[in-house]
Design a protein around this motif. Structure first.
Motif, short mmCIF file in Angstrom:
data_model
loop_
_atom_site.label_atom_id
_atom_site.label_comp_id
_atom_site.label_asym_id
_atom_site.label_seq_id
_atom_site.Cartn_x
_atom_site.Cartn_y
_atom_site.Cartn_z
N ARG A 19 8.82 6.24 -10.02
CA ARG A 19 9.08 4.93 -10.63
C ARG A 19 9.53 3.72 -9.80
NH1 ARG A 19 12.04 6.16 -16.36
NH2 ARG A 19 13.01 7.95 -14.83
N ARG A 20 10.47 4.48 -8.88
CA ARG A 20 11.03 3.54 -7.92
C ARG A 20 10.10 2.74 -7.15
NH1 ARG A 20 14.69 6.38 -3.51
NH2 ARG A 20 12.66 7.25 -3.06
N TYR A 21 8.99 3.56 -6.85
CA TYR A 21 7.76 2.91 -6.03
C TYR A 21 7.05 1.98 -6.69
CZ TYR A 21 9.42 5.25 -1.62
OH TYR A 21 9.80 5.75 -0.58
N ALA A 22 6.92 2.25 -8.09
CA ALA A 22 6.32 1.27 -9.12
C ALA A 22 6.84 -0.04 -8.96
CB ALA A 22 6.02 1.90 -10.16
N GLY A 23 8.20 -0.08 -9.15
CA GLY A 23 9.09 -1.12 -9.18
C GLY A 23 8.98 -2.03 -7.86
N LEU A 24 8.97 -1.03 -6.90
CA LEU A 24 8.90 -1.75 -5.44
C LEU A 24 7.46 -2.67 -5.35
CD1 LEU A 24 9.92 -2.25 -2.33
CD2 LEU A 24 8.73 -0.02 -2.07
N VAL A 34 -6.76 6.90 -7.84
CA VAL A 34 -6.72 7.60 -9.19
C VAL A 34 -7.95 8.17 -9.33
CG1 VAL A 34 -7.01 6.84 -11.45
CG2 VAL A 34 -5.31 5.63 -10.10
N GLY A 35 -9.14 7.85 -8.90
CA GLY A 35 -10.23 8.46 -9.28
C GLY A 35 -10.38 9.84 -8.12
N SER A 36 -9.97 9.93 -6.88
CA SER A 36 -9.77 10.72 -6.06
C SER A 36 -9.14 11.91 -6.25
CB SER A 36 -9.62 10.19 -4.66
OG SER A 36 -10.33 9.24 -4.06
N HIS A 37 -7.87 11.60 -7.11
CA HIS A 37 -6.93 12.63 -7.54
C HIS A 37 -6.99 12.89 -8.88
CE1 HIS A 37 -4.87 13.22 -3.64
NE2 HIS A 37 -5.04 11.76 -3.40
N LYS A 38 -8.16 12.22 -9.83
CA LYS A 38 -8.27 12.41 -11.09
C LYS A 38 -6.78 12.20 -11.95
CE LYS A 38 -12.15 15.26 -10.76
NZ LYS A 38 -12.50 15.38 -9.40
N ILE A 39 -6.21 11.45 -11.51
CA ILE A 39 -4.79 11.01 -12.07
C ILE A 39 -5.19 10.24 -13.60
CG2 ILE A 39 -2.59 9.54 -11.79
CD1 ILE A 39 -3.13 9.43 -8.90
N ARG A 40 -4.36 11.15 -14.52
CA ARG A 40 -4.45 10.68 -15.91
C ARG A 40 -3.21 10.71 -16.62
NH1 ARG A 40 -8.55 9.45 -13.80
NH2 ARG A 40 -10.69 9.94 -14.47
N ASP A 41 -2.21 11.06 -15.83
CA ASP A 41 -0.65 11.28 -16.40
C ASP A 41 0.22 9.94 -16.31
OD1 ASP A 41 -0.11 11.13 -13.88
OD2 ASP A 41 0.31 13.24 -13.65
N ARG A 42 1.46 9.92 -16.38
CA ARG A 42 2.33 8.89 -16.29
C ARG A 42 2.11 8.00 -15.00
NH1 ARG A 42 8.01 11.98 -15.42
NH2 ARG A 42 7.62 12.73 -13.18
N ARG A 43 1.72 8.67 -13.93
CA ARG A 43 1.47 7.92 -12.62
C ARG A 43 0.65 6.72 -12.94
NH1 ARG A 43 -0.18 12.61 -8.82
NH2 ARG A 43 -1.31 13.07 -10.77
N LEU A 44 -0.45 6.95 -13.61
CA LEU A 44 -1.39 5.78 -13.88
C LEU A 44 -0.49 4.65 -14.61
CD1 LEU A 44 -4.12 4.84 -13.82
CD2 LEU A 44 -4.66 6.11 -15.80
N TRP A 45 0.31 5.09 -15.49
CA TRP A 45 0.95 3.87 -16.29
C TRP A 45 2.08 3.33 -15.37
CZ3 TRP A 45 1.79 0.67 -19.67
CH2 TRP A 45 3.27 0.32 -20.27
N TYR A 46 2.51 3.92 -14.56
CA TYR A 46 3.40 3.40 -13.60
C TYR A 46 2.65 2.36 -12.63
CZ TYR A 46 6.85 7.24 -14.25
OH TYR A 46 7.76 8.07 -14.75
N LEU A 73 0.98 -1.19 0.24
CA LEU A 73 -0.02 0.04 0.12
C LEU A 73 0.76 1.31 -0.08
CD1 LEU A 73 -3.08 -0.77 2.27
CD2 LEU A 73 -2.55 -1.20 -0.15
N LEU A 74 2.01 1.14 0.70
CA LEU A 74 3.03 2.43 0.59
C LEU A 74 3.38 2.53 -0.63
CD1 LEU A 74 4.90 4.32 2.21
CD2 LEU A 74 6.41 2.39 2.28
N ALA A 75 3.69 1.52 -1.51
CA ALA A 75 4.25 1.68 -2.78
C ALA A 75 3.24 2.21 -3.90
CB ALA A 75 4.66 0.23 -3.17
N VAL A 76 1.77 1.83 -3.55
CA VAL A 76 0.80 2.27 -4.46
C VAL A 76 0.57 3.78 -4.05
CG1 VAL A 76 -1.65 2.24 -4.77
CG2 VAL A 76 -0.43 0.14 -4.33
N HIS A 77 0.60 4.30 -2.99
CA HIS A 77 0.59 5.67 -2.61
C HIS A 77 1.47 6.43 -3.13
CE1 HIS A 77 0.17 9.04 0.20
NE2 HIS A 77 -1.21 8.71 0.19
N LYS A 78 2.85 5.99 -2.95
CA LYS A 78 3.98 6.87 -3.41
C LYS A 78 4.02 6.90 -4.96
CE LYS A 78 6.15 7.89 0.54
NZ LYS A 78 6.25 9.25 0.98
N ALA A 79 3.73 5.69 -5.64
CA ALA A 79 3.55 5.64 -7.12
C ALA A 79 2.65 6.81 -7.65
CB ALA A 79 3.44 4.50 -7.42
#
Length: 537
Positions: free
Chosen positions: A172-177, A208-220, A160-166
């Motif tokens: 990208r580091r946290y996405a790998g984690l 993603v829904g709460s922050h309306k994330i549509r950029d590279r973070r969603l891809w990570y 969950l920490l990695a999801v939150h940070k990514a």
């Protein structure tokens, strides 16, 4: 530097509190709560360590239920805990002591990971401490104290920490984690690996829904989930290949181990208050009461106004709650139809561990709100100490401690270096004392010869056939049957059986021309005997 000192202090305090709370379990490291699943876990870890060095290509071809392949897949293979315990094995630490050390470390690391997650979610140190304690000393853990793989929960908070940070930090580091941690959970406990993947996906989707994330973070985030799937694919494929032989769980079994909402107020706790007030569960797997204090603090923490992180926890927790209901829920029946690997999952109620994680984090928020109303720092410490004590009392960590034999019967030394197949007697049916086959598996840590006996989560047809085949043992029909299925040696342990009956059986075997006694020795006050079986008795 201040943060490092604070983290070290919290870890040290958590270690002390955990070891004190589990003092009964730490008093004798050569003892276990029962001689069932703990012996099974000791055998599994020892087999993985042995086979990775001896013949890693046949890692899953364990030495039980001869001649079947892939018998390690008949239960959770626990590969990562086995590897983690390897340094202890290299130092010649006794397998039972190593098991208990890994068990206690799992508790401590789970609490430390929960603290780190709580701080990352913005929970104040006081609240993060209670979140860690609520996750570490939870009633659900105490109910499953004999299941080592179900204590491997340190990966859950880190995921969950990695999801939150990514997603929030775009790292990208946290996405790998995240990919690595999800895979680590699968290789530690397949139950939790499957459940955590769904939980983390829902937690991330709400962010993603709460922050309306549509950029590279969603891809990570998407790439991390995909990479995790790639990392666990070899394990999943191995289990899928053995499924036709292993079989599936009967639907009625899965239904029996699916919770109902009322199970969250049922307990097996030794807490005298709860034993008097709360009903007992239909089955031990369905004792899901999370504790009154943790629940009350979680309600306070879930109270509006909401943040995106708390909303994500609540929604993911609701999905975990529904998951624990299994075939009685909403989501699980649909997944059961669409995702065949769920047909091998016996106890959906184990989803409750993620409900525990949700409640622990929300309890951290609730504690932070409570402590913020206390002005004196000394009073805050008193409040935290009292809450900590009551959470531990809620779980009431207590279990039996049974000593484990420190060495096997010496008769195994007479086995030939290769080519032998063991039949251990007495043998037990799945309907009656099936787990009493486990001592033989524990003994095999010292010799690793294949055996027709065994114990696991699935029972193969060959074992079901073994029982009627040896029903006349030690008469000639049973000996012919054993020779026909490839058995070369028979071990009889009177310590594990009625001494008078055992003496009669060994006496008859001693007089049987088709078997030859190789060795007899006293073991814990009773004789153990090893025989060689003529191939044509």
């Amino acid at each position: 530097m201040l943060k490092i000192r604070q983290s070290v202090s919290v870890l040290a305090a958590l270690m002390v509190v955990t070891l004190v709370a589990l003092a009964q379990q730490t008093r004798d490291l050569y003892a276990v709560p029962d001689r069932g699943d703990p012996l099974f876990s000791i055998w599994r870890m020892a087999w993985v360590r042995h086979q990775i060095l001896a013949d890693p290509r046949h890692l899953f071809d364990a030495n039980i239920f001869y001649p079947l392949p892939a018998t390690l897949t008949y239960s959770d293979s626990m590969i990562l805990p086995a590897l983690a315990a390897s340094p202890l094995a290299w130092l010649h630490v006794h397998p039972v002591v190593a098991y208990n050390v890994v068990l206690l470390v799992a508790f401590i690391l789970s609490g430390a990971a929960a603290y780190v997650l709580a701080r990352a979610l913005g929970i104040a140190p006081a609240g993060a401490w209670i979140a860690a304690i609520a996750f570490t000393i939870a009633p659900f853990r105490m109910n499953h104290f004999s299941h080592l793989e179900l204590q491997m929960t340190m990966w859950m908070p880190i995921a969950l920490l990695a999801v939150h940070k990514a997603l929030i930090g775009g790292s990208r580091r946290y996405a790998g984690l995240l990919a690595v941690v999800l895979a680590a959970q699968w290789y530690s406990s397949m139950y939790y690996g499957l459940f955590l993947a769904l939980y983390a996906a829902v937690f991330g989707a709400v962010l993603v829904g709460s922050h309306k994330i549509r950029d590279r973070r969603l891809w990570y985030f998407t790439a991390a989930m995909g990479m995790a799937a790639v990392l666990v694919l070899p394990l999943v494929l191995t289990y899928m290949r053995s499924a036709p032989t292993r079989g599936e769980r009967p639907r009625e079994t899965i239904a029996a181990f699916s919770a109902v909402p009322a199970d969250y107020v049922r307990t097996r706790s030794h807490n005298p208050v709860y034993r008097a007030l709360l009903p007992r569960p239909v089955h031990a797997e369905r004792a899901l009461f999370p504790g009154a204090v943790t629940t009350a603090l979680a309600i306070a923490g879930a109270w509006p106004p909401f943040t995106a992180s708390r909303a994500a926890l609540i929604v993911a927790g609701a999905v975990a709650f529904d998951g624990s209901l299994g075939l009685n829920g909403v989501v699980y029946p649909a997944l059961y139809r669409l995702f065949p690997p769920l047909h091998s999952v016996r106890a959906p109620a184990r989803f409750a561990m993620l409900v525990v994680l949700t409640l622990a984090m929300l309890a951290g928020y609730g504690t932070a709100r409570l402590v913020s109303r206390v002005e004196s720092s000394r009073a805050q410490i008193v409040v935290l100490a009292c809450v900590t004590a009551v959470i531990i009392a809620d779980a009431w960590p207590q279990s039996d401690r049974l000593p484990v034999w420190r060495s096997p019967p010496s008769v195994y030394a007479a086995l030939p270096a290769s080519g032998s197949v063991l039949f251990e007697f007495p043998v037990h049916s799945p309907a009656d004392r099936f787990s009493e086959n486990l001592p033989y598996m524990y003994f095999s840590i010292w010799h690793w010869r294949p055996m027709v006996n065994g114990y696991s989560g699935f029972i193969p047809a060959s074992y079901e056939s073994l029982l009627p085949g040896v029903s006349t043992f030690p008469d000639a029909p049973a000996l012919r049957y054993l020779a026909r299925i490839g058995v070369t040696h028979i071990a009889v342990h009177c310590r594990l059986w009625e001494p008078d009956v055992c003496a009669s059986v060994t006496g008859r075997l001693d007089r049987t021309p088709s078997v030859r006694r190789l060795s007899r020795a006293e073991w814990y006050g009773a004789p153990s005997t090893l025989y060689e079986l003529n191939r044509d008795p």
